[in-house]
Enzyme design. Structure first.
Site, short mmCIF file in Angstrom:
data_model
loop_
_atom_site.label_atom_id
_atom_site.label_comp_id
_atom_site.label_asym_id
_atom_site.label_seq_id
_atom_site.Cartn_x
_atom_site.Cartn_y
_atom_site.Cartn_z
N ARG A 215 34.41 16.33 28.38
CA ARG A 215 33.68 15.00 28.39
C ARG A 215 32.63 14.75 29.15
O ARG A 215 32.79 14.93 30.48
CB ARG A 215 34.91 14.01 28.46
CG ARG A 215 34.25 12.70 28.28
CD ARG A 215 35.38 11.50 28.29
NE ARG A 215 34.97 10.16 28.29
CZ ARG A 215 34.37 9.67 28.91
NH1 ARG A 215 34.10 9.81 30.08
NH2 ARG A 215 33.98 8.20 28.67
N GLY A 216 31.45 14.96 28.69
CA GLY A 216 30.27 14.66 29.37
C GLY A 216 29.98 13.67 30.63
O GLY A 216 29.72 13.94 31.66
N PRO A 217 30.39 12.29 30.44
CA PRO A 217 30.51 11.51 31.68
C PRO A 217 31.35 11.60 32.59
O PRO A 217 31.11 11.29 33.83
CB PRO A 217 30.98 10.05 30.95
CG PRO A 217 30.54 10.34 29.46
CD PRO A 217 30.90 11.83 29.22
N THR B 99 32.24 15.15 33.74
CA THR B 99 31.99 16.63 34.32
C THR B 99 30.66 17.12 33.98
O THR B 99 30.33 18.05 34.97
CB THR B 99 32.83 17.59 33.89
OG1 THR B 99 32.76 17.90 32.49
CG2 THR B 99 34.44 16.98 33.99
N ARG B 100 29.78 16.58 33.41
CA ARG B 100 28.54 17.28 32.69
C ARG B 100 27.42 17.40 34.02
O ARG B 100 27.02 18.69 33.99
CB ARG B 100 27.84 16.69 31.86
CG ARG B 100 26.55 17.03 31.31
CD ARG B 100 25.93 16.36 30.25
NE ARG B 100 25.40 14.93 30.52
CZ ARG B 100 24.57 14.42 31.09
NH1 ARG B 100 23.76 15.18 31.43
NH2 ARG B 100 24.58 13.17 31.12
N GLY C 206 24.15 12.72 13.86
CA GLY C 206 24.02 13.18 12.35
C GLY C 206 24.86 14.35 12.20
O GLY C 206 25.37 14.99 13.07
N GLU D 204 36.84 18.79 18.53
CA GLU D 204 36.59 20.34 18.79
C GLU D 204 37.78 21.20 19.29
O GLU D 204 37.78 22.22 18.82
CB GLU D 204 35.52 20.32 20.02
CG GLU D 204 34.18 19.57 19.67
CD GLU D 204 33.18 19.57 20.89
OE1 GLU D 204 32.22 19.34 21.02
OE2 GLU D 204 33.80 19.99 22.05
#
Length: 202
Positions: free
Chosen positions: A38-40, A42-43, A71, A105
């Site tokens: 999840r990006g927010p 650990t990115r 998209g 995913e």
């Protein structure tokens, strides 16, 4: 916040082959590792450091940025990247289960690993307990309940099954550990697994 594109390191000499799913054309084993996170959460820290460590070891990594996904075209590329990867690394953070994309995913990674013994899942429990991921506490189970209320039981049930299955796999527990040292150990393990696969294939 600046937008960051999907990070990929391609092997220009990779041979073209058919995908493991349904015979669709793909770039074969284009990636060694697919990072699911999840990006927010650990990115900008753990996942970024892990990506660069793996990349520095010559490992081809697909790091998806869920925050800029737009998209169906990007979605198709995403599923193909999962098909074409050898090792799946889900990074479980506290808010991971709030992301429907992360869960989609994960469920697809589990599906791919069931179809092929060449696919391996190596989970990382960043700041959660495996019990959280197995839905034995409220942390993830509450998030799944919200998804179920919004999307329905049939849509969410495979996500629950994927979480409990992956949480039962031996992985890396990063709680209270020095992340730099752990990232090096994870990179070494991934390198070793890839070397074994290459040796087996040869």
């Amino acid at each position: 916040m600046a937008l960051v594109t999907m990070k990929r390191k391609r092997d220009s000499d990779a041979a073209t082959s058919s995908s493991t799913s349904g015979g669709n054309e793909s770039l074969g084993a284009e990636f060694d590792v697919f990072l699911n996170f999840r990006g927010p959460d650990t990115r900008l820290n753990f996942t970024d450091h892990l990506y660069h460590s793996l990349n520095g070891a010559g490992i081809r990594v697909f790091m998806d940025n869920e925050e800029i996904r737009k998209g169906e075209k990007v979605g198709e590329e995403l599923w193909r990247a999962i098909d074409d990867s050898r090792i799946y690394v889900p990074i479980f953070s506290r808010d991971y289960a709030s992301s429907a994309w992360c869960l989609r995913e994960l469920a697809y990674m589990v599906e791919c690993s069931r179809r092929s013994t060449e696919k391996v899942i190596v989970p990382i429990f960043l700041d959660v307990d495996p019990r959280d991921v197995k839905l034995r506490t409220e942390l993830y189970s509450d998030a799944l309940k919200k998804h179920e209320d919004r999307l329905g039981y049939d849509k969410v049930q495979p996500w629950k099954e994927a979480l409990t299955e992956v949480a039962s796999i031996g992985g890396w527990d990063c709680r209270g550990e020095r992340q730099g040292e752990l990232i090096k150990l994870i990179t070494d393990e991934v390198s070793m697994r890839l070397a074994k696969k290459s040796s087996s294939s040869a």
